[in-house]
Design a protein around this motif. Sequence first.
Motif, PDB file in Angstrom:
ATOM      1  N   TYR A  92       1.000  -1.205  -0.138  1.00  0.00           N
ATOM      2  CA  TYR A  92       0.098  -0.079   0.157  1.00  0.00           C
ATOM      3  C   TYR A  92       0.869   1.189   0.027  1.00  0.00           C
ATOM      4  CZ  TYR A  92      -3.836   3.217   1.235  1.00  0.00           C
ATOM      5  OH  TYR A  92      -4.568   4.199   1.362  1.00  0.00           O
ATOM      6  N   ALA A  93       1.913   1.257   0.764  1.00  0.00           N
ATOM      7  CA  ALA A  93       2.661   2.544   0.963  1.00  0.00           C
ATOM      8  C   ALA A  93       3.503   2.483  -0.202  1.00  0.00           C
ATOM      9  CB  ALA A  93       3.847   2.220   2.003  1.00  0.00           C
ATOM     10  N   SER A  94       3.981   1.618  -0.960  1.00  0.00           N
ATOM     11  CA  SER A  94       4.496   1.824  -2.163  1.00  0.00           C
ATOM     12  C   SER A  94       3.909   2.357  -3.395  1.00  0.00           C
ATOM     13  CB  SER A  94       5.270   0.309  -2.725  1.00  0.00           C
ATOM     14  OG  SER A  94       3.957  -0.532  -3.229  1.00  0.00           O
ATOM     15  N   GLN A  95       2.675   2.173  -3.270  1.00  0.00           N
ATOM     16  CA  GLN A  95       1.504   2.715  -4.389  1.00  0.00           C
ATOM     17  C   GLN A  95       1.029   3.928  -3.913  1.00  0.00           C
ATOM     18  OE1 GLN A  95      -1.302  -0.379  -5.537  1.00  0.00           O
ATOM     19  NE2 GLN A  95       0.342  -1.869  -5.373  1.00  0.00           N
ATOM     20  N   ASN A  96       0.966   4.463  -2.562  1.00  0.00           N
ATOM     21  CA  ASN A  96       0.579   5.785  -2.153  1.00  0.00           C
ATOM     22  C   ASN A  96       1.588   6.572  -1.680  1.00  0.00           C
ATOM     23  OD1 ASN A  96      -0.716   7.785  -0.250  1.00  0.00           O
ATOM     24  ND2 ASN A  96      -2.706   6.481  -0.665  1.00  0.00           N
ATOM     25  N   LEU A  97       2.100   7.554  -2.306  1.00  0.00           N
ATOM     26  CA  LEU A  97       3.107   8.545  -1.858  1.00  0.00           C
ATOM     27  C   LEU A  97       3.024   9.373  -0.653  1.00  0.00           C
ATOM     28  CD1 LEU A  97       4.443   9.576  -5.451  1.00  0.00           C
ATOM     29  CD2 LEU A  97       5.188   7.730  -4.083  1.00  0.00           C
ATOM     30  N   GLU A  98       1.596   9.692  -0.549  1.00  0.00           N
ATOM     31  CA  GLU A  98       1.362  10.591   0.686  1.00  0.00           C
ATOM     32  C   GLU A  98       1.518   9.717   1.859  1.00  0.00           C
ATOM     33  OE1 GLU A  98      -2.448  12.776   2.839  1.00  0.00           O
ATOM     34  OE2 GLU A  98      -2.746  12.039   0.890  1.00  0.00           O
ATOM     35  N   PHE A  99       0.969   8.680   1.934  1.00  0.00           N
ATOM     36  CA  PHE A  99       1.017   7.686   2.927  1.00  0.00           C
ATOM     37  C   PHE A  99       2.571   7.447   3.230  1.00  0.00           C
ATOM     38  CE2 PHE A  99       0.965   3.514   4.799  1.00  0.00           C
ATOM     39  CZ  PHE A  99       0.467   3.727   6.162  1.00  0.00           C
ATOM     40  N   ASN A 100       3.384   6.824   2.259  1.00  0.00           N
ATOM     41  CA  ASN A 100       4.381   6.552   2.431  1.00  0.00           C
ATOM     42  C   ASN A 100       5.362   7.447   2.887  1.00  0.00           C
ATOM     43  OD1 ASN A 100       7.371   5.827   1.543  1.00  0.00           O
ATOM     44  ND2 ASN A 100       6.501   4.635  -0.150  1.00  0.00           N
ATOM     45  N   LYS A 101       5.116   8.756   2.862  1.00  0.00           N
ATOM     46  CA  LYS A 101       5.823   9.894   3.181  1.00  0.00           C
ATOM     47  C   LYS A 101       5.495  10.122   4.800  1.00  0.00           C
ATOM     48  CE  LYS A 101       6.905  14.959   2.691  1.00  0.00           C
ATOM     49  NZ  LYS A 101       6.350  16.219   1.906  1.00  0.00           N
ATOM     50  N   LEU A 102       4.386   9.990   5.112  1.00  0.00           N
ATOM     51  CA  LEU A 102       3.768  10.098   6.517  1.00  0.00           C
ATOM     52  C   LEU A 102       4.427   8.737   7.182  1.00  0.00           C
ATOM     53  CD1 LEU A 102       1.869  11.568   8.489  1.00  0.00           C
ATOM     54  CD2 LEU A 102       0.089   9.590   7.846  1.00  0.00           C
ATOM     55  N   PHE A 103       4.372   7.744   6.766  1.00  0.00           N
ATOM     56  CA  PHE A 103       4.934   6.462   7.383  1.00  0.00           C
ATOM     57  C   PHE A 103       6.273   6.514   7.721  1.00  0.00           C
ATOM     58  CE2 PHE A 103       6.521   2.213   7.370  1.00  0.00           C
ATOM     59  CZ  PHE A 103       5.553   1.504   8.377  1.00  0.00           C
ATOM     60  N   ASN A 104       7.174   6.707   6.668  1.00  0.00           N
ATOM     61  CA  ASN A 104       8.486   6.873   6.597  1.00  0.00           C
ATOM     62  C   ASN A 104       8.865   8.000   7.905  1.00  0.00           C
ATOM     63  OD1 ASN A 104       9.459   4.708   5.213  1.00  0.00           O
ATOM     64  ND2 ASN A 104       9.147   5.765   3.180  1.00  0.00           N
TER      65      ASN A 104
END
Length: 202
Positions: free
Chosen positions: A40-52
């Motif tokens: 999911y994170a690899s396909q959703n840049l906004e969530f990826n940035k928030l998660f990292n």
Amino acid sequence: MLVMKNHPCLMAPWHYFGRCIKGGGPFAFKMAHGLEIWDYASQNLEFNKLFNGGMACTARVVMKAILTGYEHGFDSIGSLVDVGGGTGGAVAEIVKAYPNSRVSILICRIDSDCIKILKSCQKVIPEKSWKIIIVDIVLEPNGEGILDDTGLVFDLLMIAHASGGRERTESEWKKILEGGGFPRYKVIKIPTIASIVEAYPM
């Protein structure tokens, strides 16, 4: 971390928590979104940035406790590989404190395949004097540790958001370490919820 954990993407899996427990899977995050969290994170840049960002923030806080409580633990390390290192927040703090260390980051998914990962580590550690350093929660077997209530909350978070991960007692860590080829170990308490598990190959 607080902003990340309260994001709608990470709140949604809790609505599937009961079904996940009763049915034995798939994991709650996948039930909510149709994908595991890493996909999911690899396909959703906004969530990826928030998660990292959340993980890096946590790493900065925890690393301060590690560098204080694990005094001289990194003194003899010339080369360090960070398994599951995300964007490298933890190793960045180590390099600041130990600028002569050579650091590599190996990003992977740590789940029920812990033993396979440890076996891979064991193959590339050339000497018995070398070690692996695990930073994770180590629960007391009777659940009476001073931070065990918080540790159990993290366990629930793992069930809701991760794919097979969980918090473990020392005896559970011992079984994994022995299976992975690291039968000699010690648990070092530091001033944070996590402990350091220092393990050596056969």
